[in-house]
Write an enzyme that holds these catalytic residues in place. Structure first.
Site, short mmCIF file in Angstrom:
data_model
loop_
_atom_site.label_atom_id
_atom_site.label_comp_id
_atom_site.label_asym_id
_atom_site.label_seq_id
_atom_site.Cartn_x
_atom_site.Cartn_y
_atom_site.Cartn_z
N PHE A 137 0.70 -1.09 -0.06
CA PHE A 137 -0.03 0.08 0.16
C PHE A 137 0.92 1.27 0.05
O PHE A 137 1.66 1.43 0.81
CB PHE A 137 -0.77 -0.11 1.19
CG PHE A 137 -1.77 0.94 1.52
CD1 PHE A 137 -3.28 0.82 0.94
CD2 PHE A 137 -1.38 2.31 2.16
CE1 PHE A 137 -4.12 1.96 1.20
CE2 PHE A 137 -2.44 3.15 2.37
CZ PHE A 137 -3.68 3.04 2.23
N ILE A 171 7.57 1.66 2.22
CA ILE A 171 6.03 0.85 2.07
C ILE A 171 6.42 -0.56 2.37
O ILE A 171 7.49 -1.41 1.93
CB ILE A 171 6.14 0.99 0.43
CG1 ILE A 171 5.84 2.40 0.24
CG2 ILE A 171 4.88 0.28 0.19
CD1 ILE A 171 4.87 3.21 1.06
N ARG A 276 15.81 -14.03 38.83
CA ARG A 276 17.09 -13.43 38.84
C ARG A 276 17.40 -13.08 40.15
O ARG A 276 16.64 -12.08 40.63
CB ARG A 276 17.32 -12.13 37.74
CG ARG A 276 18.38 -11.49 38.09
CD ARG A 276 19.65 -11.97 37.47
NE ARG A 276 20.86 -11.00 37.43
CZ ARG A 276 22.03 -11.43 37.05
NH1 ARG A 276 22.23 -12.67 36.70
NH2 ARG A 276 22.99 -10.52 37.02
N GLU A 371 1.24 4.58 10.58
CA GLU A 371 -0.20 4.81 10.72
C GLU A 371 -0.57 6.00 11.33
O GLU A 371 -1.68 5.98 12.13
CB GLU A 371 -0.96 3.44 11.08
CG GLU A 371 -0.06 2.17 10.66
CD GLU A 371 -1.04 1.85 9.40
OE1 GLU A 371 -1.99 2.24 9.20
OE2 GLU A 371 -0.54 0.98 8.68
#
Ligand SMILES: Cc1cc2nc3c(=O)[nH]c(=O)nc-3n(C[C@H](O)[C@H](O)[C@H](O)COP(=O)(O)OP(=O)(O)OC[C@H]3O[C@@H](n4cnc5c(N)ncnc54)[C@H](O)[C@@H]3O)c2cc1C
Length: 392
Positions: A137, A171, A276, A371
């Site tokens: 896209f 892209i 740990r 986005e």
């Protein structure tokens, strides 16, 4: 009597809000991630690619993950919540895999499904749903990211043909795609085009040297007199609102996916804190460590609750695009913060690919940006709150 003990993996009891079918969809995606992604992802990230991506695409197709919430044309036709749960599980493996699925299903396939002709749908959607054909896209350009309205790529008429010229940048799936959805400026405004990547004049050089989303292909698209028949235009896409609506679909998956990455980092940190030992006891026994774990858990499960809320609204047809911005802004920011805290808790081991944390942290830097950046979604919400646009 109800059992009041809190489950570390589900302190809010969100499982109770899912149906059996939804839990089954989530289970299938989790099984896929654990079997296909988890054993290899550190190597893929380190070497910067997935060698058998085509095969994995077909597996994702069999899972129904490609265009999962689209109906017809070989798509699974499931709900938005099903799709969201799948994104969470895939991104618990790696943001690169979820990005592949988002770009394929929510950007490339959705653009064809929503704006395409029946001929375009028949040609591409069944093959893309099966993972036989890969899509990308192309909206962003080297000089135009947050402001795509200023794009320079053009589509001009030459008798019955369209001729595309320009350049797209960053892209996802570009160099491995069979088909590119390319957005270009015409004399009538922005339009979308379905471009088979074998078309003369189309090239997609891969962008190298990334330190984030390394198990994902990112490319430029170069369009040099790309000649297409008039049938290549998406007939129902008029103006910038069309690509923006596709981005909104993909963002919805990010709202869910980011919390998958955060979950994996949280689980790694919790396990590490219990095993740990320093100063004679597990580091999880120190109050400072517990405060971090509690903050991470609170943000993680609030984010998952938010994702589910937005998913229910989407399935009900009541989801506003600003609400997706709300989710994208909160969940990517929260997920990155969870990963950064987990990174510190693992000490030196936190910078090693032997643990999943720094990989997820590095990936989320991209997820935070693509986005729509944090700033863009803040401006969207600022405008919704005040009625005043502050974009320029
Ligand atoms: C790994 C990866 C994959 C991607 N995949 C795709 C893809 O498949 N298809 C695609 O089209 N794009 C893709 N993108 C591009 C992505 O959508 C853009 O990077 C993003 O929109 C931001 O654009 P930009 O990088 O040009 O940043 P710019 O827009 O140049 O922004 C730079 C900085 O300025 C800020 N800023 C900009 N305008 C304002 C303002 N008005 N007020 C305040 N701050 C502002 C931004 O928030 C940002 O912090 C991808 C990016 C990455 C990193």
């Amino acid at each position: 009597m109800t059992d009041s003990r809190l489950r570390p993996d589900d302190p809010l009891g969100l499982d109770d809000l899912l149906s059996d079918d939804e839990r089954a969809v989530r289970g299938a995606a989790r099984e896929f991630t654990q079997r296909v992604v988890a054993p290899h992802i550190a190597d893929w990230f380190e070497t910067g690619g997935i060698p058998n991506l085509r095969e994995i695409a077909r597996e994702l197709g069999r899972l129904g993950a490609l265009g999962m919430h689209l109906h017809g044309y070989g798509c699974a036709g499931l709900t938005a919540v099903d799709y969201g749960l799948t994104c969470t599980e895939l991104e618990a493996g790696d943001s690169g895999i979820r990005s592949f699925v988002s770009v394929q299903g929510s950007l490339a396939m959705y653009a064809i499904w929503r704006y395409g002709s029946d001929e375009q749908k028949q040609r591409w959607l069944p093959a893309m749903a099966a993972g036989e054909a890969i899509g990308c896209f192309g909206l962003t350009e080297p000089d135009h990211g947050s402001d795509p309205a200023s794009m320079r790529t053009t589509a001009t008429r030459d008798r019955d043909d369209w001729v595309l010229n320009g350049r797209k940048a960053w892209i996802t799936n570009g160099s491995i795609a069979d088909v590119a959805i390319v957005w270009a400026r015409t004399e009538n405004g922005i339009r979308g085009f379905v471009v088979p990547t074998s078309t003369r004049g189309f090239t997609a050089p891969e962008i190298k040297h990334k330190l984030s989303l390394r198990a994902s292909v990112t490319s430029e698209l170069v369009l040099d007199d790309v000649r297409l028949p008039s049938s290549a235009e998406l007939p129902l896409a008029h103006g910038l609102s069309a690509p923006l609506s596709c981005l909104n679909e993909a963002r919805f998956g990010i709202v869910w996916g980011a919390m998958g990455a955060a979950r994996t980092a949280f689980e790694a940190a919790l396990e590490y804190a219990k095993t740990r030992t320093q100063f004679g006891k597990p580091i999880g026994g120190f109050q400072l460590t517990q405060a971090k774990l509690v903050d991470m858990s609170v943000e993680l499960h609030k984010g998952l609750l938010l994702a589910l809320h937005l998913g229910r609204r989407k399935d009900a047809g009541t989801l506003a695009s600003e609400q997706v911005s709300f989710g994208k802004l909160n969940n990517t920011r929260a997920a990155l913060e969870i990963c950064r805290t987990a990174r510190g808790m693992l000490g030196a081991n936190g910078i090693s690919l032997e643990f999943p944390v720094i990989r997820h942290m590095a990936n989320l830097e991209s997820v935070l940006t693509y986005e729509g950046t944090v700033e863009m979604h803040t401006l969207v919400l600022g405008q919704a709150l005040t009625g005043l646009a502050a974009f320029r």
